[in-house]
Design an enzyme around this catalytic site. Structure first.
Site, PDB file in Angstrom:
ATOM      1  N   ILE A  94       0.986  -1.059  -0.152  1.00 22.18           N
ATOM      2  CA  ILE A  94      -0.025  -0.056  -0.197  1.00 22.18           C
ATOM      3  C   ILE A  94       0.781   1.546   0.120  1.00 22.18           C
ATOM      4  O   ILE A  94       1.242   1.402   0.961  1.00 22.18           O
ATOM      5  CB  ILE A  94      -0.946  -0.119   0.941  1.00 22.18           C
ATOM      6  CG1 ILE A  94      -1.635  -0.639   1.176  1.00 22.18           C
ATOM      7  CG2 ILE A  94      -2.148   1.709   1.720  1.00 22.18           C
ATOM      8  CD1 ILE A  94      -2.919  -1.278   2.470  1.00 22.18           C
ATOM      9  N   TYR A 140      -0.966  -0.037  10.466  1.00 21.81           N
ATOM     10  CA  TYR A 140      -1.283  -1.639  10.653  1.00 21.81           C
ATOM     11  C   TYR A 140      -1.486  -2.003  12.319  1.00 21.81           C
ATOM     12  O   TYR A 140      -2.718  -2.384  12.169  1.00 21.81           O
ATOM     13  CB  TYR A 140      -0.056  -2.303  10.047  1.00 21.81           C
ATOM     14  CG  TYR A 140       0.157  -2.250   9.417  1.00 21.81           C
ATOM     15  CD1 TYR A 140      -1.534  -2.752   8.267  1.00 21.81           C
ATOM     16  CD2 TYR A 140       0.826  -1.750   8.084  1.00 21.81           C
ATOM     17  CE1 TYR A 140      -0.914  -1.910   6.375  1.00 21.81           C
ATOM     18  CE2 TYR A 140       0.768  -1.552   6.580  1.00 21.81           C
ATOM     19  CZ  TYR A 140       0.060  -1.838   5.998  1.00 21.81           C
ATOM     20  OH  TYR A 140      -0.045  -2.012   4.129  1.00 21.81           O
TER      21      TYR A 140
END
Length: 175
Positions: A94, A140
């Site tokens: 990403i 995350y």
């Protein structure tokens, strides 16, 4: 903003966004030679063509005003880089242009990965993130990922440690 699947006709756009975001993210901490070698090999037309035509991999662009501002790459089954688990999805990349950091682009791409994982009914999502990238690690962790292992990532002649993180997906209709 729009999230759309990348196709083979987008290869030049993918090459451009891939090189630009990788360089923006990692060039300050790595030698110019190692960066140049990785950018040329990792984003070559041949390598991207192979990845784009892989049935167990997918790329998605984040576009704003007709411009690509970020992208996502996910892998399934045998196309995963390490764990070859049919019950898992790997978020391999990403990346978002620096000018769009903090503007929810990464979160939208991440949500696309979650949606894909749910469509495929996998049990968990995993990824590797460079130990020297605290921004990504925090992202995350904020999204529920936990550390479960480490592995070595080679950038040119430099061996770097990636932290491997995992998110178990809940099995109910409300998740």
């Amino acid at each position: 903003m729009e999230i759309r699947k990348v196709n083979i006709g987008d290869i030049e756009k993918l090459k451009k966004i891939g090189k630009q975001t990788f360089a923006e993210t990692f060039s300050f901490e790595n030698s110019e030679d190692n960066m140049n070698e990785y950018l040329e090999k990792g984003f070559s037309t041949k390598k991207l063509t192979t990845e784009l035509t892989d049935q167990n991999a997918a790329f998605y662009f984040a576009e704003y005003d007709g411009n690509v501002i970020g992208y996502l790459k996910v892998n399934f089954g045998q196309s995963q880089t390490e764990i070859k688990d049919e019950n898992a999805l790997e978020i391999e990349r990403i990346y978002v242009l620096k000018d769009f950091h903090g503007k929810e682009v990464g979160q939208l791409l991440y949500q696309k990965a979650i949606d894909l994982a749910k469509e495929r009914s996998v049990k968990y999502i995993w990824l590797g993130v460079w130990e020297q990238n605290p921004r990504a690690i925090r992202f995350y962790e904020k999204n529920g990922f936990v550390v479960f292992d480490k592995h070595i990532f080679k950038l040119g002649n430099d061996e770097q440690t990636d932290i491997m993180m995992k998110l178990e997906l809940k099995k109910n209709n409300n998740s």
